[in-house]
Design an enzyme around this catalytic site. Sequence first.
Site, PDB file in Angstrom:
ATOM      1  N   SER A 135       0.785  -1.232   0.000  1.00 49.56           N
ATOM      2  CA  SER A 135       0.000   0.000   0.000  1.00 49.56           C
ATOM      3  C   SER A 135       0.821   1.288   0.000  1.00 49.56           C
ATOM      4  O   SER A 135       0.612   2.187   0.817  1.00 49.56           O
ATOM      5  CB  SER A 135      -0.957  -0.004   1.186  1.00 49.56           C
ATOM      6  OG  SER A 135      -2.246   0.094   0.701  1.00 49.56           O
ATOM      7  N   ASP A 181      -6.466  -0.217   3.990  1.00 50.09           N
ATOM      8  CA  ASP A 181      -5.148   0.398   3.791  1.00 50.09           C
ATOM      9  C   ASP A 181      -5.076   1.786   4.412  1.00 50.09           C
ATOM     10  O   ASP A 181      -4.113   2.132   5.095  1.00 50.09           O
ATOM     11  CB  ASP A 181      -4.826   0.504   2.302  1.00 50.09           C
ATOM     12  CG  ASP A 181      -4.906  -0.845   1.608  1.00 50.09           C
ATOM     13  OD1 ASP A 181      -5.088  -1.857   2.300  1.00 50.09           O
ATOM     14  OD2 ASP A 181      -4.793  -0.865   0.372  1.00 50.09           O
TER      15      ASP A 181
HETATM   16  P1  ADP Z   1       0.626  -0.387  -3.903  1.00 51.61           P
HETATM   17  O1  ADP Z   1      -0.291   0.569  -3.227  1.00 51.61           O
HETATM   18  O2  ADP Z   1       0.235  -1.820  -3.715  1.00 51.61           O
HETATM   19  O3  ADP Z   1       2.065  -0.174  -3.588  1.00 51.61           O
HETATM   20  P2  ADP Z   1      -0.444   0.886  -6.236  1.00 51.61           P
HETATM   21  O4  ADP Z   1      -0.419   0.538  -7.662  1.00 51.61           O
HETATM   22  O5  ADP Z   1      -1.761   1.054  -5.564  1.00 51.61           O
HETATM   23  O6  ADP Z   1       0.476  -0.158  -5.487  1.00 51.61           O
HETATM   24  O7  ADP Z   1       0.333   2.258  -6.032  1.00 51.61           O
HETATM   25  C1  ADP Z   1       1.583   2.445  -6.628  1.00 51.61           C
HETATM   26  C2  ADP Z   1       1.643   3.833  -7.230  1.00 51.61           C
HETATM   27  O8  ADP Z   1       1.841   4.794  -6.179  1.00 51.61           O
HETATM   28  C3  ADP Z   1       2.801   4.043  -8.169  1.00 51.61           C
HETATM   29  O9  ADP Z   1       2.469   3.654  -9.483  1.00 51.61           O
HETATM   30  C4  ADP Z   1       3.032   5.542  -8.081  1.00 51.61           C
HETATM   31  O10 ADP Z   1       2.110   6.237  -8.872  1.00 51.61           O
HETATM   32  C5  ADP Z   1       2.699   5.818  -6.616  1.00 51.61           C
HETATM   33  N1  ADP Z   1       3.927   5.778  -5.807  1.00 51.61           N
HETATM   34  C6  ADP Z   1       4.275   4.856  -4.891  1.00 51.61           C
HETATM   35  N2  ADP Z   1       5.473   5.146  -4.332  1.00 51.61           N
HETATM   36  C7  ADP Z   1       5.888   6.297  -4.912  1.00 51.61           C
HETATM   37  C8  ADP Z   1       7.045   7.112  -4.771  1.00 51.61           C
HETATM   38  N3  ADP Z   1       8.012   6.778  -3.915  1.00 51.61           N
HETATM   39  N4  ADP Z   1       7.129   8.235  -5.527  1.00 51.61           N
HETATM   40  C9  ADP Z   1       6.150   8.554  -6.393  1.00 51.61           C
HETATM   41  N5  ADP Z   1       5.041   7.821  -6.568  1.00 51.61           N
HETATM   42  C10 ADP Z   1       4.901   6.711  -5.857  1.00 51.61           C
HETATM   43 MG    MG Z   2      -2.366   0.697  -3.634  1.00 44.92          MG
END
Ligand code: ADP
Ligand code: MG
Length: 392
Positions: A135, A181
């Site tokens: 998340s 989450d």
């Molecule tokens: P999860 O929530 O399971 O990690 P998601 O697909 O819901 O996966 O969210 C991932 C998205 O969040 C990425 O594609 C990006 O857009 C954003 N994100 C996550 N970490 C970062 C970060 N460190 N910097 C910029 N965007 C981020």
């Molecule tokens: Mg997510």
Amino acid sequence: MTLINDTSLQAMVDTATAVFREHFEHDPAVLAIAPGRVNLIGEHTDYNDGFVFPMAIERQAVLVASVNNSGRCRLVAADLDNEMASFTIEGIAPSKGHWSTYIKGVVAQFLDNGHPVPGFDAVLTSNVPLGGGLSSSAAIEVCTATMIEQFLGIQIDPKRKALWCQKAEHDYAGVPCGIMDQFISALGEKDHALLIDCRSQDTEQFPLDDPNIEVLITNSNFKHSLDGGEYAERRSQCEAAAKVLGVKFLRDATMDQLVAARDQMDDVTFRRARHVISENDRTQRAADALRRANYAEFGRLMVESHHSLRDDFEVSVPEIDTLVELACEVDGVYGSRITGGGFGGCTVTLVKTEAAQTVIDHVMAGYRDKHGVEATCFTTHAGPGARGTHLG
Ligand code: ADP
Ligand code: MG
């Protein structure tokens, strides 16, 4: 309250602050931090109105920021080569698929709820593995809400704040997630796991504070390519089973009812329901086991949960099964299971601290041998939920 509880978090704040200075030529005024999460048990129960049992991990999104009173927001993603994004508060609209949409979505919720948000400059960094089912998206949302609270000098009730963040995820990211989450990121407490009743939205903290116990998260670094229909299919199978059983949600059905109705549904529907009904029961029993510090019982329930998700709900994959099996071979492991929606992602393992490194070595080597893929592992205790402060 100390906001910063370890050196890696301090390093993240320092990096973000340096990037902020470079881009905006002054010091940031506000710091906000919000964790990712791991679900210990209670999988695919949320949309059946049941229980989930996550904890906040010691990985978090960090924002350093200042109000700029220009009606415009300027954002920098420190982890993406300082990629910039900007938008105006007026006429705010989603940019689905782009990282800025999570921040925009939360700004929009404040606006919709009568809290004018000033323009601001912010730098984002996060060490929640991206897209691994821990998340990272909710961490950004809750971090953003916490930053805005600091700007406005207000404190929104944490559940309300979490619901706004959930709405941001629905409307701005297009992901129809449950409440878990954002709830755990907003309400998490250090050394506690959080039992969430997804129907009433009641929450209860359970101590997970034994220094001899760690939670090991193993990322399979593997994601089956799905057509996206699997989740919707599981949901409709659960609805179909509830209908046959004459209940609104599977949360309301008992195992006896299900067994009695076995010949009124096909085998797949029966097994889907059996997972949800048994998992809901396991989740509540696991919380009770934690209250009694009965880690052996907790671990057994984790393994049962995994088997149920593998055999009845059919959301595991061979890679994940391998990770669970390898972990369970090592002395000092209480239990292990798939965590998150399935079809890849991470496993969660409850392990004695003294055995953690042995487990990591064993799991990584075995996984590499069998699947030719490198797993990534880290241990964590239950960390604190979101927090924010003015700097300087
Ligand atoms: P999860 O929530 O399971 O990690 P998601 O697909 O819901 O996966 O969210 C991932 C998205 O969040 C990425 O594609 C990006 O857009 C954003 N994100 C996550 N970490 C970062 C970060 N460190 N910097 C910029 N965007 C981020
Ligand atoms: Mg997510």
